[in-house]
Write a protein that holds these residues in place. Structure first.
Motif, PDB file in Angstrom:
ATOM      1  N   ALA A  46       0.832  -1.202   0.000  1.00  0.00           N
ATOM      2  CA  ALA A  46       0.000   0.000   0.000  1.00  0.00           C
ATOM      3  C   ALA A  46       0.867   1.252   0.000  1.00  0.00           C
ATOM      4  O   ALA A  46       0.582   2.221  -0.720  1.00  0.00           O
ATOM      5  N   LEU A  47       1.947   1.233   0.774  1.00  0.00           N
ATOM      6  CA  LEU A  47       2.844   2.403   0.809  1.00  0.00           C
ATOM      7  C   LEU A  47       3.571   2.583  -0.516  1.00  0.00           C
ATOM      8  O   LEU A  47       3.791   3.707  -0.970  1.00  0.00           O
ATOM      9  N   ALA A  48       3.921   1.459  -1.143  1.00  0.00           N
ATOM     10  CA  ALA A  48       4.599   1.533  -2.435  1.00  0.00           C
ATOM     11  C   ALA A  48       3.671   2.157  -3.468  1.00  0.00           C
ATOM     12  O   ALA A  48       4.116   2.867  -4.377  1.00  0.00           O
ATOM     13  N   ALA A  49       2.373   1.899  -3.315  1.00  0.00           N
ATOM     14  CA  ALA A  49       1.395   2.456  -4.262  1.00  0.00           C
ATOM     15  C   ALA A  49       1.145   3.931  -3.972  1.00  0.00           C
ATOM     16  O   ALA A  49       1.024   4.740  -4.893  1.00  0.00           O
ATOM     17  N   SER A  50       1.080   4.306  -2.693  1.00  0.00           N
ATOM     18  CA  SER A  50       0.732   5.701  -2.388  1.00  0.00           C
ATOM     19  C   SER A  50       1.962   6.606  -2.363  1.00  0.00           C
ATOM     20  O   SER A  50       1.861   7.797  -2.658  1.00  0.00           O
ATOM     21  N   ARG A  51       3.130   6.044  -2.013  1.00  0.00           N
ATOM     22  CA  ARG A  51       4.376   6.816  -1.940  1.00  0.00           C
ATOM     23  C   ARG A  51       4.160   8.239  -1.416  1.00  0.00           C
ATOM     24  O   ARG A  51       4.418   9.233  -2.094  1.00  0.00           O
ATOM     25  N   PRO A  52       3.699   8.339  -0.164  1.00  0.00           N
ATOM     26  CA  PRO A  52       3.424   9.662   0.382  1.00  0.00           C
ATOM     27  C   PRO A  52       4.681  10.538   0.399  1.00  0.00           C
ATOM     28  O   PRO A  52       5.800  10.025   0.455  1.00  0.00           O
ATOM     29  N   GLU A  53       4.442  11.841   0.347  1.00  0.00           N
ATOM     30  CA  GLU A  53       5.547  12.786   0.318  1.00  0.00           C
ATOM     31  C   GLU A  53       6.428  12.624   1.559  1.00  0.00           C
ATOM     32  O   GLU A  53       5.913  12.479   2.668  1.00  0.00           O
ATOM     33  N   GLY A  54       7.712  12.636   1.348  1.00  0.00           N
ATOM     34  CA  GLY A  54       8.643  12.523   2.469  1.00  0.00           C
ATOM     35  C   GLY A  54       9.074  11.092   2.735  1.00  0.00           C
ATOM     36  O   GLY A  54      10.063  10.854   3.433  1.00  0.00           O
ATOM     37  N   LEU A  55       8.353  10.129   2.161  1.00  0.00           N
ATOM     38  CA  LEU A  55       8.670   8.716   2.428  1.00  0.00           C
ATOM     39  C   LEU A  55      10.110   8.381   2.043  1.00  0.00           C
ATOM     40  O   LEU A  55      10.823   7.696   2.780  1.00  0.00           O
ATOM     41  N   SER A  56      10.531   8.892   0.878  1.00  0.00           N
ATOM     42  CA  SER A  56      11.859   8.515   0.370  1.00  0.00           C
ATOM     43  C   SER A  56      12.997   9.092   1.218  1.00  0.00           C
ATOM     44  O   SER A  56      14.157   8.726   1.038  1.00  0.00           O
ATOM     45  N   GLU A  57      12.668  10.001   2.129  1.00  0.00           N
ATOM     46  CA  GLU A  57      13.719  10.627   2.952  1.00  0.00           C
ATOM     47  C   GLU A  57      14.025   9.830   4.216  1.00  0.00           C
ATOM     48  O   GLU A  57      15.012  10.103   4.893  1.00  0.00           O
ATOM     49  N   ILE A  58      13.141   8.911   4.594  1.00  0.00           N
ATOM     50  CA  ILE A  58      13.270   8.324   5.923  1.00  0.00           C
ATOM     51  C   ILE A  58      14.395   7.290   6.000  1.00  0.00           C
ATOM     52  O   ILE A  58      14.808   6.720   4.991  1.00  0.00           O
ATOM     53  N   ALA A  59      14.864   7.076   7.213  1.00  0.00           N
ATOM     54  CA  ALA A  59      15.813   5.997   7.495  1.00  0.00           C
ATOM     55  C   ALA A  59      15.021   4.810   8.030  1.00  0.00           C
ATOM     56  O   ALA A  59      13.873   4.969   8.469  1.00  0.00           O
ATOM     57  N   ALA A  60      15.614   3.621   7.978  1.00  0.00           N
ATOM     58  CA  ALA A  60      14.895   2.447   8.476  1.00  0.00           C
ATOM     59  C   ALA A  60      15.843   1.464   9.151  1.00  0.00           C
ATOM     60  O   ALA A  60      17.017   1.344   8.765  1.00  0.00           O
ATOM     61  N   PHE A  61      15.328   0.793  10.159  1.00  0.00           N
ATOM     62  CA  PHE A  61      16.047  -0.281  10.845  1.00  0.00           C
ATOM     63  C   PHE A  61      15.178  -1.527  10.821  1.00  0.00           C
ATOM     64  O   PHE A  61      14.004  -1.471  11.228  1.00  0.00           O
ATOM     65  N   LYS A  95      20.473   4.361   3.977  1.00  0.00           N
ATOM     66  CA  LYS A  95      19.811   4.714   5.232  1.00  0.00           C
ATOM     67  C   LYS A  95      18.969   3.566   5.785  1.00  0.00           C
ATOM     68  O   LYS A  95      18.198   3.744   6.723  1.00  0.00           O
ATOM     69  N   VAL A  96      19.090   2.389   5.185  1.00  0.00           N
ATOM     70  CA  VAL A  96      18.322   1.223   5.640  1.00  0.00           C
ATOM     71  C   VAL A  96      19.295   0.216   6.257  1.00  0.00           C
ATOM     72  O   VAL A  96      20.231  -0.224   5.604  1.00  0.00           O
ATOM     73  N   ARG A  97      19.065  -0.105   7.519  1.00  0.00           N
ATOM     74  CA  ARG A  97      20.010  -0.991   8.209  1.00  0.00           C
ATOM     75  C   ARG A  97      19.338  -2.295   8.629  1.00  0.00           C
ATOM     76  O   ARG A  97      18.164  -2.314   9.020  1.00  0.00           O
ATOM     77  N   VAL A  98      20.127  -3.366   8.559  1.00  0.00           N
ATOM     78  CA  VAL A  98      19.678  -4.702   8.985  1.00  0.00           C
ATOM     79  C   VAL A  98      20.829  -5.259   9.836  1.00  0.00           C
ATOM     80  O   VAL A  98      21.992  -5.040   9.486  1.00  0.00           O
ATOM     81  N   PRO A  99      20.537  -5.950  10.949  1.00  0.00           N
ATOM     82  CA  PRO A  99      21.642  -6.512  11.731  1.00  0.00           C
ATOM     83  C   PRO A  99      22.520  -7.406  10.857  1.00  0.00           C
ATOM     84  O   PRO A  99      22.020  -8.053   9.930  1.00  0.00           O
ATOM     85  N   ASP A 100      23.808  -7.452  11.183  1.00  0.00           N
ATOM     86  CA  ASP A 100      24.753  -8.230  10.386  1.00  0.00           C
ATOM     87  C   ASP A 100      24.828  -9.660  10.897  1.00  0.00           C
ATOM     88  O   ASP A 100      25.673 -10.000  11.723  1.00  0.00           O
ATOM     89  N   GLY A 101      23.950 -10.498  10.381  1.00  0.00           N
ATOM     90  CA  GLY A 101      23.884 -11.891  10.820  1.00  0.00           C
ATOM     91  C   GLY A 101      25.034 -12.732  10.316  1.00  0.00           C
ATOM     92  O   GLY A 101      25.213 -13.875  10.740  1.00  0.00           O
ATOM     93  N   ALA A 102      25.830 -12.169   9.384  1.00  0.00           N
ATOM     94  CA  ALA A 102      26.972 -12.922   8.855  1.00  0.00           C
ATOM     95  C   ALA A 102      28.266 -12.488   9.521  1.00  0.00           C
ATOM     96  O   ALA A 102      29.351 -12.938   9.135  1.00  0.00           O
TER      97      ALA A 102
END
Ligand code: F6R
Length: 239
Positions: A46-61, A95-102
């Motif tokens: 749903a977010l990929a379809a709506s792509r609200p303004e500001g979405l592309s700026e966020i960081a993620a964990f 800006k997108v982080r995932v724990p380093d399981g390797a």
């Protein structure tokens, strides 16, 4: 919690996307916590379809990652997050982080991940699913309220649940790096997405049962800002 019900998984995704959009519009979302698994997929669509303004700026964990799975494996959460979140939502991969399981030293990687979250200013909105045994992220039964990001053993039940993503049940890793219960509860806002017949009764145990490490999702009762978006089946029994 604030509970929003919706008729089916698509509608759950749309309602949950509205919660994310409202946080963005209010200027309250610069760091998003992302769950993997099937629960949040309709939300990401749903977010990929709506792509609200500001979405592309966020960081993620990400919440968690398997230990000892090749990071190139299509079911590593690094790949799942890239495929289901980073690319469709148009986030900046740096800006997108995932724990380093390797990592050679996963325990150290877990501690560093906890520090990275803190250094970023913390998570504004954490998306969560719930496991059949009441786990949140990979905080399996027995996880303490004060637990931080760490290496955990996956229970046989969780490995069986997740074997649907692998060719053979033996392929499911035995350990993971997961944000802890305390890490999750530090997020300013939690958004729990639940749908499907296998989730029936879980919300009731989480929000109306005793608060106990035996059912880690029950710790969500102590967070002041939880929104639950659920279909009718999984919301059943909630008063
Ligand atoms: C995923 C995660 C897990 C899942 C839970 C439910 O990052 O941490 O806690 O949210 O296992 O999984 P699904 O949504 O596949 O039923």
């Amino acid at each position: 919690p604030q509970i929003i019900t919706a008729p089916d998984r698509q509608a759950v995704g749309r309602e949950a996307a509205r919660v994310v959009e409202a946080a963005l519009t209010a200027g309250e979302l610069s760091t998003l916590g992302v769950a993997t698994g099937s629960s949040p997929l309709p939300l990401y669509r749903a977010l990929a379809a709506s792509r609200p303004e500001g979405l592309s700026e966020i960081a993620a964990f990400a919440l968690d990652e398997y230990v000892g799975l090749d990071p190139q494996h299509p079911e590593s959460y690094r790949q799942v997050v890239r495929r289901e979140v980073t690319e469709p939502l148009g986030l900046d991969p740096h800006k997108v982080r995932v724990p380093d399981g390797a990592a050679e030293n996963p325990a150290l990687a877990a501690r560093m991940y906890e520090e990275q979250i803190a250094a970023s200013g913390g998570i504004d909105l954490q998306i969560l699913g719930i496991g059949g045994n009441g786990h949140i992220a990979f905080n399996e039964p027995g996880s303490e309220r004060i637990s931080l990001t760490r290496v955990v053993d996956l229970t046989p039940a969780t490995r069986i649940d997740n074997s649907r993503f692998f060719d053979h049940p033996d392929e499911v890793p035995r350990q993971a790096i997961t944000q802890g219960v305390a890490t999750i509860l530090r997020a300013r806002r939690l958004l729990l997405v639940v749908h499907g017949p296998t989730k029936s009764g879980l919300l009731r145990r989480a929000f109306e049962g005793p608060v106990t490490p035996d059912f880690p999702a029950s710790f969500l009762q102590s967070h002041p800002q939880v929104t639950v978006v659920a279909d009718q089946v999984s919301a059943q029994g909630l008063s």
